[in-house]
Design an enzyme around this catalytic site. Sequence first.
Site, PDB file in Angstrom:
ATOM      1  N   MET A   1       5.610   0.406   3.007  1.00 28.97           N
ATOM      2  CA  MET A   1       4.562  -0.083   2.109  1.00 28.97           C
ATOM      3  C   MET A   1       3.798  -1.271   2.682  1.00 28.97           C
ATOM      4  SD  MET A   1       6.118   0.210  -1.674  1.00 28.97           S
ATOM      5  CE  MET A   1       4.534  -0.316  -2.304  1.00 28.97           C
TER       6      MET A   1
ATOM      7  N   ALA B   1       1.319  -7.234   4.686  1.00 26.61           N
ATOM      8  CA  ALA B   1       0.768  -7.993   3.553  1.00 26.61           C
ATOM      9  C   ALA B   1       1.069  -9.480   3.732  1.00 26.61           C
ATOM     10  CB  ALA B   1       1.359  -7.478   2.242  1.00 26.61           C
TER      11      ALA B   1
ATOM     12  N   ALA C   1      10.698  -2.933   5.740  1.00 29.36           N
ATOM     13  CA  ALA C   1      10.777  -1.639   6.448  1.00 29.36           C
ATOM     14  C   ALA C   1      10.778  -0.479   5.448  1.00 29.36           C
ATOM     15  CB  ALA C   1      12.009  -1.579   7.354  1.00 29.36           C
TER      16      ALA C   1
ATOM     17  N   LYS D   1       0.848  -1.219   0.000  1.00 31.76           N
ATOM     18  CA  LYS D   1       0.000   0.000   0.000  1.00 31.76           C
ATOM     19  C   LYS D   1       0.872   1.253   0.000  1.00 31.76           C
ATOM     20  CE  LYS D   1       1.060   1.243   4.389  1.00 31.76           C
ATOM     21  NZ  LYS D   1       1.804   2.464   4.737  1.00 31.76           N
TER      22      LYS D   1
ATOM     23  N   ASP E   1      -1.702  -2.046  10.057  1.00 33.48           N
ATOM     24  CA  ASP E   1      -1.896  -2.046   8.605  1.00 33.48           C
ATOM     25  C   ASP E   1      -2.434  -3.370   8.063  1.00 33.48           C
ATOM     26  OD1 ASP E   1      -0.932   0.529   8.425  1.00 33.48           O
ATOM     27  OD2 ASP E   1       1.096  -0.073   7.840  1.00 33.48           O
TER      28      ASP E   1
HETATM   29  O1  C5P Z   1       1.049  -1.947  14.103  1.00 36.42           O
HETATM   30  P1  C5P Z   1       2.487  -1.993  13.693  1.00 36.42           P
HETATM   31  O2  C5P Z   1       3.232  -3.077  14.408  1.00 36.42           O
HETATM   32  O3  C5P Z   1       2.691  -2.052  12.223  1.00 36.42           O
HETATM   33  O4  C5P Z   1       3.121  -0.617  14.178  1.00 36.42           O
HETATM   34  C1  C5P Z   1       4.513  -0.450  14.332  1.00 36.42           C
HETATM   35  C2  C5P Z   1       4.787   0.732  15.253  1.00 36.42           C
HETATM   36  O5  C5P Z   1       4.448   1.968  14.586  1.00 36.42           O
HETATM   37  C3  C5P Z   1       3.989   0.749  16.534  1.00 36.42           C
HETATM   38  O6  C5P Z   1       4.593  -0.029  17.532  1.00 36.42           O
HETATM   39  C4  C5P Z   1       3.999   2.235  16.885  1.00 36.42           C
HETATM   40  O7  C5P Z   1       5.248   2.597  17.463  1.00 36.42           O
HETATM   41  C5  C5P Z   1       3.950   2.915  15.507  1.00 36.42           C
HETATM   42  N1  C5P Z   1       2.557   3.269  15.146  1.00 36.42           N
HETATM   43  C6  C5P Z   1       1.951   4.324  15.809  1.00 36.42           C
HETATM   44  N2  C5P Z   1       0.654   4.666  15.502  1.00 36.42           N
HETATM   45  C7  C5P Z   1      -0.025   3.985  14.547  1.00 36.42           C
HETATM   46  C8  C5P Z   1       0.582   2.924  13.826  1.00 36.42           C
HETATM   47  C9  C5P Z   1       1.888   2.582  14.161  1.00 36.42           C
HETATM   48  O8  C5P Z   1       2.550   4.962  16.667  1.00 36.42           O
HETATM   49  N3  C5P Z   1      -1.292   4.339  14.281  1.00 36.42           N
END
Ligand code: C5P
Length: 313
Positions: free
Chosen positions: A109, A114, A106, A15, A146
Amino acid sequence: MSIACSTVTVRAPGKINLYLGVGGLRIDGYHTLATVFQSVNLYEEVVATVNPVVGAISVSFSGPQHQESLPIDDSNLVIRAAKLLARTAAIESGIVLRVTKNIPIAGGMAGGSADAAATLLACDTIWQTRFGLGKLMELAAELGADVPFCLHGGTAIGVGRGDQLSPVLTIGIFHWVLAFADFGLSTSDVFEEYDKKDEWDGELAGGFRMEPSIPDDLLAALRAGSPQQLAPALYNNLHESACRLAPQLRRTLQIGDDAGALAGIISGSGPTVAFLCADTEAALSVRIALSAAQIRTESVCSSVGGARIVARG
Ligand code: C5P
């Protein structure tokens, strides 16, 4: 439980964020978001095969974007996705997961998300849980902010952590050139940098602190299917944070801009930069200019559907 097929292949798209407004820090460590996600036709592929060894869940990776540093233990999102589904559905059979990585790790995207979305769908199909999309979306949200969108695909507004989705009406095809970096950025590092925003000498003070919302002109541009209208509406609140951590992104953005892109935007937390182009010819010019600067590129289109079964056997 009867097993209808022993191997399933699922593709899930990467994405870009056409709009990313960041609000306040929540008590769970996430930030409130108002974002517009769009799927592009760059796919991760997961092949899931039944493993007769009870409870044995394993993953291996290959593909153009694979890096040896990727963990294959329980910290990997693919393993976590398969185990979460197995636990929820009280499944005991094992599974072998083979992932082809086409989306940069990292890279901003949602490549890892995914993989998780594709794994949920592949395992769900093999294990015949009959959970349905609603339940899978719930499990996806447990795995990461995501992951629900990677399952859903298309174009959608995401609020909350970005995991509460509503579809957006869009017509036509948008042409993009993706500029890949030869390094990754950790999403949490970029959000952490964003939280230091007030210390940035007032440079880009302001922006969102409370509740961001999606501007009407962006939604109107999507409804009209007009890249010219969409270009000025693209926005990423994390732009400056990503550029502070990786200043070379400013050069990438400048090259695409000089080569005639309608607009360039950092995808999510970066470092992938997405250039919106008027058509395939304009996209080619942007690619040539970036390639001349030794920057790897890919031409993609949006939007495309979410995670899909492409083969079973
Ligand atoms: O959910 P995911 O593991 O992909 O998120 C990685 C990190 O990105 C989270 O631990 C957080 O530090 C940050 N994040 C955030 N707010 C969001 C999405 C991600 O602070 N809405």
